[in-house]
Design a protein around this motif. Sequence first.
Motif, short mmCIF file in Angstrom:
data_model
loop_
_atom_site.label_atom_id
_atom_site.label_comp_id
_atom_site.label_asym_id
_atom_site.label_seq_id
_atom_site.Cartn_x
_atom_site.Cartn_y
_atom_site.Cartn_z
N ALA A 67 -12.17 -35.96 46.86
CA ALA A 67 -11.00 -35.79 48.12
C ALA A 67 -9.71 -35.89 47.20
O ALA A 67 -8.69 -35.08 47.77
N GLY A 68 -9.83 -36.28 45.91
CA GLY A 68 -8.65 -36.28 45.16
C GLY A 68 -8.16 -34.92 44.31
O GLY A 68 -7.22 -34.96 43.59
N MET A 69 -8.94 -33.90 44.74
CA MET A 69 -8.68 -32.68 43.72
C MET A 69 -7.39 -32.05 44.14
O MET A 69 -7.03 -32.26 45.41
N ASP A 70 -6.75 -31.32 43.33
CA ASP A 70 -5.29 -31.04 43.58
C ASP A 70 -5.41 -29.88 44.62
O ASP A 70 -6.17 -29.01 44.51
N GLU A 71 -4.65 -29.65 45.49
CA GLU A 71 -4.61 -28.90 46.82
C GLU A 71 -4.05 -27.65 46.33
O GLU A 71 -4.38 -26.50 46.82
N ASN A 72 -3.45 -27.38 44.95
CA ASN A 72 -3.13 -26.12 44.43
C ASN A 72 -4.23 -25.24 43.51
O ASN A 72 -4.15 -24.24 42.96
N LEU A 73 -5.59 -26.08 43.45
CA LEU A 73 -6.27 -25.56 42.67
C LEU A 73 -7.08 -24.50 43.49
O LEU A 73 -7.56 -24.63 44.66
N ASP A 74 -7.31 -23.54 42.90
CA ASP A 74 -8.05 -22.23 43.57
C ASP A 74 -9.06 -21.55 42.49
O ASP A 74 -9.08 -22.04 41.51
N ALA A 75 -9.89 -20.78 43.16
CA ALA A 75 -11.12 -20.31 42.43
C ALA A 75 -10.67 -19.58 41.36
O ALA A 75 -11.31 -19.71 40.26
N LYS A 76 -9.66 -18.87 41.27
CA LYS A 76 -9.27 -18.00 39.95
C LYS A 76 -8.66 -18.83 38.91
O LYS A 76 -8.87 -18.52 37.85
N LYS A 77 -8.27 -19.99 39.09
CA LYS A 77 -7.84 -20.89 38.00
C LYS A 77 -9.13 -21.66 37.38
O LYS A 77 -9.04 -22.05 36.50
N CYS A 78 -10.09 -21.61 38.36
CA CYS A 78 -11.33 -22.52 37.96
C CYS A 78 -12.10 -21.46 36.70
O CYS A 78 -12.84 -22.19 36.08
N VAL A 79 -12.16 -20.28 37.18
CA VAL A 79 -13.00 -19.33 36.30
C VAL A 79 -12.31 -18.99 35.04
O VAL A 79 -11.41 -18.64 34.92
N MET A 80 -12.84 -19.53 33.92
CA MET A 80 -12.22 -19.45 32.56
C MET A 80 -12.25 -17.97 32.08
O MET A 80 -13.18 -17.06 32.58
N LEU A 121 -4.82 -29.46 37.23
CA LEU A 121 -5.12 -28.21 37.50
C LEU A 121 -5.97 -27.54 36.29
O LEU A 121 -6.20 -26.40 36.21
N LYS A 122 -6.07 -28.47 35.12
CA LYS A 122 -6.60 -28.04 33.94
C LYS A 122 -7.89 -28.91 34.02
O LYS A 122 -8.16 -29.89 34.08
N GLY A 123 -9.01 -28.11 33.23
CA GLY A 123 -10.15 -28.63 32.82
C GLY A 123 -10.19 -29.57 31.46
O GLY A 123 -9.04 -29.55 31.07
N GLY A 124 -11.41 -30.07 31.21
CA GLY A 124 -11.26 -30.81 29.99
C GLY A 124 -11.25 -32.34 30.11
O GLY A 124 -11.33 -32.88 29.28
N GLY A 125 -11.12 -32.72 31.40
CA GLY A 125 -11.12 -34.30 31.54
C GLY A 125 -12.35 -34.43 32.44
O GLY A 125 -13.35 -33.92 32.22
N VAL A 126 -12.24 -35.38 33.43
CA VAL A 126 -13.35 -35.66 34.27
C VAL A 126 -13.41 -34.54 35.23
O VAL A 126 -12.53 -34.02 35.95
#
Length: 220
Positions: free
Chosen positions: A52-65, A93-98
């Motif tokens: 539930a705590g995921m950033d609301e601005n996170l979208d699929a395009k930002k997720c695909v590296m 919005l950035k990976g590399g953490g949990v």
Amino acid sequence: MIYQESLDFLKDLAEHNSREWFAANKERYEKARENVIDFTTKVLEGVRKIEAGMDENLDAKKCVMRIYRDIRFSKNKAPYKNNFGVSLPTSGLKGGGVEYYLHIQPGNSFIGGGYWMPEAPHLKAIRQEIDYNAADLKKIIDDKEFVKLFGDFRAQEQLKSLPKGYDADNENLDLIKLKSFVGWHKLTDKDLTQAGSEKIIIDMCSRIHPLNVFLKNALA
């Protein structure tokens, strides 16, 4: 689902990893990338219900590296990755953490989660949380279903020396000495190309979720 054509593109890219080949097959790449983005959109929708705590601005395009490799300091000068990586950070919005991480590569795909190679302050905080609340982590990682899906959590790379501030007789040293705190599950090509395959990924993320909760609490 991930289309077989997308996996075929990655197979061919692994065999012909050059800028000339990639330019000639740019249309195939774009179609494969759009397929992965569409798939990620469905996965992200399901994971949001878990996390539930995921950033609301996170979208699929930002997720695909990016598929482009940084070859400046690498002996491997192949300009492109032979996989699609999808990072679903549990916060920000950035990976590399949990995070949850989906790796799409013919014959070598997997879904995982946790925190890979935490930076020093985060590593210190996670070790402290383990020292204080190891029973909570053990309950998660020693669960029969967790072990069946993700293997032996303690088998990850560990420090050879004793971490500063901890005694050699600490009963949880096998966890405290870990360099990463992740669980991952291998996926077959069929897992990804069958109808409803996004549900498989979402279900695996739900199984990893308790680990991510523990790690996020350590960093809070």
